[in-house]
Design a protein around this motif. Structure first.
Motif, PDB file in Angstrom:
ATOM      1  N   SER A  18      12.324-162.963  44.591  1.00 26.53           N
ATOM      2  CA  SER A  18      11.892-161.605  44.942  1.00 26.53           C
ATOM      3  C   SER A  18      11.574-160.788  43.694  1.00 26.53           C
ATOM      4  N   GLU A  21       8.147-161.954  42.642  1.00 33.90           N
ATOM      5  CA  GLU A  21       7.117-161.386  43.518  1.00 33.90           C
ATOM      6  C   GLU A  21       6.850-159.926  43.166  1.00 33.90           C
ATOM      7  N   PHE A  25       3.400-158.131  41.778  1.00 35.92           N
ATOM      8  CA  PHE A  25       2.762-157.085  42.570  1.00 35.92           C
ATOM      9  C   PHE A  25       2.688-155.759  41.824  1.00 35.92           C
TER      10      PHE A  25
END
Length: 125
Positions: A18, A21, A25
């Motif tokens: 996470s 990610e 992003f």
């Protein structure tokens, strides 16, 4: 004991994924935020150009220095360029402002232009 270690390892992997990610992003979020700021600046430039054009036309229609009024009514960092054309019945003023770019990939910014027309003040009445 093995089950506990396996469970701890599995949770650690999820947190790492996470975070990865989110790190991937984050640049997209930054570009979207900068684009929103850029749109706000362009809207502000349009508003300032319109205000400057109305002020320049109003003052010039009353035989004043419309270019100075147009420049004074716009934020200086927008580098306003007023132009006033006085006719027989009306006065038209055009103001161009230079909106800077906050996103480096988009070059030097944009020029925004607005015009306003006012009836001339006739002292014959």
């Amino acid at each position: 004991m093995r089950r506990l270690l396996k469970r701890l390892r599995d949770h650690g992997d999820d947190r790492g994924v996470s975070m990865l990610e989110f790190a991937g992003f984050l640049p997209i979020l930054l570009v979207i935020g900068m684009a929103a700021i850029q749109l706000g600046l362009v809207g502000y430039g349009i508003n300032q150009a319109g205000s400057g054009a109305r002020a320049a036309a109003r003052v010039a229609s009353q035989d004043g220095d419309g270019a100075a009024a147009g420049t004074a009514s716009v934020s200086g960092w927008l580098d306003p360029e007023p132009e006033v054309a006085k006719g027989a019945e009306t006065t038209t003023a055009t103001v161009i402002v230079h909106v800077p770019s906050v996103i480096p990939l988009f070059g030097g910014g944009w020029d925004v232009q607005r015009s306003a027309t006012m009836p001339n003040d006739n002292d014959d009445d």
